[in-house]
Design a protein around this motif. Structure first.
Motif, short mmCIF file in Angstrom:
data_model
loop_
_atom_site.label_atom_id
_atom_site.label_comp_id
_atom_site.label_asym_id
_atom_site.label_seq_id
_atom_site.Cartn_x
_atom_site.Cartn_y
_atom_site.Cartn_z
N HIS A 69 -2.89 2.24 -2.80
CA HIS A 69 -1.67 1.44 -2.92
C HIS A 69 -1.83 0.33 -3.95
O HIS A 69 -0.89 0.02 -4.69
N GLU A 70 -3.02 -0.28 -4.00
CA GLU A 70 -3.26 -1.30 -5.02
C GLU A 70 -3.23 -0.68 -6.41
O GLU A 70 -2.70 -1.26 -7.36
N GLY A 71 -3.78 0.53 -6.54
CA GLY A 71 -3.74 1.22 -7.83
C GLY A 71 -2.32 1.52 -8.27
O GLY A 71 -1.98 1.38 -9.45
N LEU A 72 -1.47 1.94 -7.34
CA LEU A 72 -0.06 2.19 -7.66
C LEU A 72 0.62 0.89 -8.08
O LEU A 72 1.42 0.86 -9.02
N GLN A 73 0.31 -0.19 -7.36
CA GLN A 73 0.89 -1.49 -7.70
C GLN A 73 0.47 -1.92 -9.11
O GLN A 73 1.25 -2.54 -9.84
N ASN A 74 -0.75 -1.58 -9.50
CA ASN A 74 -1.25 -1.96 -10.82
C ASN A 74 -0.78 -1.05 -11.93
O ASN A 74 -1.17 -1.22 -13.09
N GLY A 75 0.05 -0.06 -11.60
CA GLY A 75 0.64 0.78 -12.63
C GLY A 75 0.01 2.15 -12.77
O GLY A 75 0.45 2.95 -13.61
N GLY A 76 -1.02 2.45 -11.99
CA GLY A 76 -1.62 3.78 -12.03
C GLY A 76 -0.76 4.79 -11.29
O GLY A 76 -0.03 4.44 -10.37
N ARG A 77 -0.85 6.05 -11.69
CA ARG A 77 -0.13 7.12 -11.00
C ARG A 77 -1.02 8.32 -10.71
O ARG A 77 -0.69 9.16 -9.89
N LYS A 78 -2.16 8.42 -11.40
CA LYS A 78 -3.09 9.51 -11.17
C LYS A 78 -4.51 8.94 -11.11
O LYS A 78 -4.90 8.13 -11.95
N PHE A 79 -5.28 9.38 -10.11
CA PHE A 79 -6.62 8.85 -9.90
C PHE A 79 -7.65 9.98 -10.00
O PHE A 79 -7.48 11.04 -9.40
N ILE A 175 9.30 -13.47 -9.05
CA ILE A 175 8.11 -12.61 -8.92
C ILE A 175 8.43 -11.41 -8.03
O ILE A 175 8.06 -10.27 -8.33
N ALA A 176 9.12 -11.66 -6.91
CA ALA A 176 9.47 -10.57 -6.00
C ALA A 176 10.42 -9.58 -6.66
O ALA A 176 10.28 -8.36 -6.49
N GLU A 177 11.38 -10.08 -7.44
CA GLU A 177 12.31 -9.18 -8.12
C GLU A 177 11.59 -8.34 -9.18
O GLU A 177 11.91 -7.16 -9.37
N GLN A 178 10.61 -8.93 -9.85
CA GLN A 178 9.81 -8.15 -10.79
C GLN A 178 9.01 -7.08 -10.06
O GLN A 178 8.78 -5.99 -10.58
N GLY A 179 8.59 -7.40 -8.82
CA GLY A 179 7.85 -6.43 -8.02
C GLY A 179 8.67 -5.20 -7.69
O GLY A 179 8.11 -4.11 -7.51
N MET A 180 9.99 -5.35 -7.59
CA MET A 180 10.84 -4.19 -7.32
C MET A 180 10.67 -3.12 -8.39
O MET A 180 10.78 -1.93 -8.11
N GLU A 181 10.39 -3.54 -9.62
CA GLU A 181 10.23 -2.59 -10.72
C GLU A 181 8.97 -1.74 -10.56
O GLU A 181 8.85 -0.68 -11.17
N LYS A 182 8.01 -2.22 -9.73
CA LYS A 182 6.77 -1.48 -9.52
C LYS A 182 6.79 -0.68 -8.22
O LYS A 182 5.78 -0.08 -7.85
#
Length: 302
Positions: A69-79, A175-182
């Motif tokens: 989940h942290e990886g997804l939050q950081n912009g990753g999509r494949k591990f 900050i929270a609204e920017q988080g919606m984009e992730k």
């Protein structure tokens, strides 16, 4: 608080955050077995998670799930690579952890489990399921893990709190609204962003994550508290959480989120009541956690 600026391997980062694990919520005096995990995304960035036990068993705050989940939050999509470090001599890979990988494996994943109690390392290959397979990805032993160094990815902010409450809140809403984009909400399309602030002005931004396996759908508050604990925060450290959604009035938190908040900011143990701010597209609502969840089940009840 920070992972530091030096390059670390996935295994080194997993060992570095191991003591941030929170493995025994009910009886801190009982024997503790810390577990941590790191996943490496397609950009070569490492994201870490730790085991966190809480009374709401449905959330499953396990290290590998939190790292994904942290990886997804950081912009990753494949591990492609993952490392788990554990002190538990009886540790076994959990099905719920492996389910969290579904849809995010880059062809196949090399997984290394370092068991410090047994002084051994196990190597696995995790591959995506096909349509006829079970939910859990297939595992083969005996594959080496590529453990290259990378810059640890840190995603928390330090706010200047020597301002008016209105100014601080406005920045938290941004900050929270920017988080919606992730947010990763391909199924429902309902994007949620959040910003959790400690009394020291440290802010942890996060967003909701969805999995095709509905049992592993997690909401913003579950993930953001798990992230804060992984960075060293403790129950009682939290001042305010801002939650942004696409609804006109801001909505409210789900039961899982409220339970998580009540356990990590537990007024029955003398913690301050958590401020809740719900930011919608047309309105902002402000309440205390005790108003939304007046009779929680928490460690203070045990």
């Amino acid at each position: 608080m920070s992972d530091g600026e030096v390059s670390l391997s996935a295994e080194e980062l997993a060992f570095q955050v191991l003591d941030k694990s929170y493995p025994n919520f009910f009886d801190p005096e009982d024997e503790q077995y810390d577990t941590s995990a790191v996943v490496v995304d397609e950009y070569g960035r490492g994201s870490a998670g730790v085991d966190i036990e809480n009374t709401n068993y449905t959330t499953g705050f396990w290290a590998l799930t939190n790292a994904v989940h942290e990886g997804l939050q950081n912009g990753g999509r494949k591990f492609s690579d993952a490392v788990i470090v554990t002190e538990d001599p009886d540790y076994r890979l959990r099905g719920t952890d492996l389910e969290s990988l579904y849809g995010f494996i880059d062809v196949e994943m090399s997984l290394k489990v370092c068991n410090t109690a047994l002084d051994e390392k196990m190597f696995y290959r995790v591959v995506e399921r096909d349509e006829d397979d079970a939910v859990i990805p297939h595992i083969d032993e005996g594959v080496e893990v590529v453990d290259e160094s990378f810059e640890p990815y840190s995603s928390y902010l330090e706010l200047d709190t020597d301002r008016s409450k209105e100014e601080v809140e406005r920045e938290l809403i941004d900050i929270a609204e920017q988080g919606m984009e992730k947010a990763y909400a391909d199924d429902s399309g309902f994007e949620v962003g959040s910003a959790l602030m400690t009394f020291d002005g440290i802010v942890y931004p996060y967003s909701n994550k969805e999995h095709e396996d509905d049992r592993k759908l997690t909401a913003h508050s579950e993930d953001v508290f798990a992230k804060a604990v992984r960075y060293g925060e403790e129950p009682g450290d939290f001042d305010k959480i801002v939650i942004a959604t696409s609804t006109p009035e801001g909505g409210s938190s789900c039961g899982n989120c409220l339970q998580t908040m009540a356990e990590f900011q537990d007024i029955s143990r003398g913690h301050e009541d958590l401020d809740l701010v719900f930011a919608g597209q047309e309105d902002v609502m402000r309440r205390k956690l005790s108003e939304d969840f007046p009779l929680p089940f928490s460690p203070g009840n045990l």
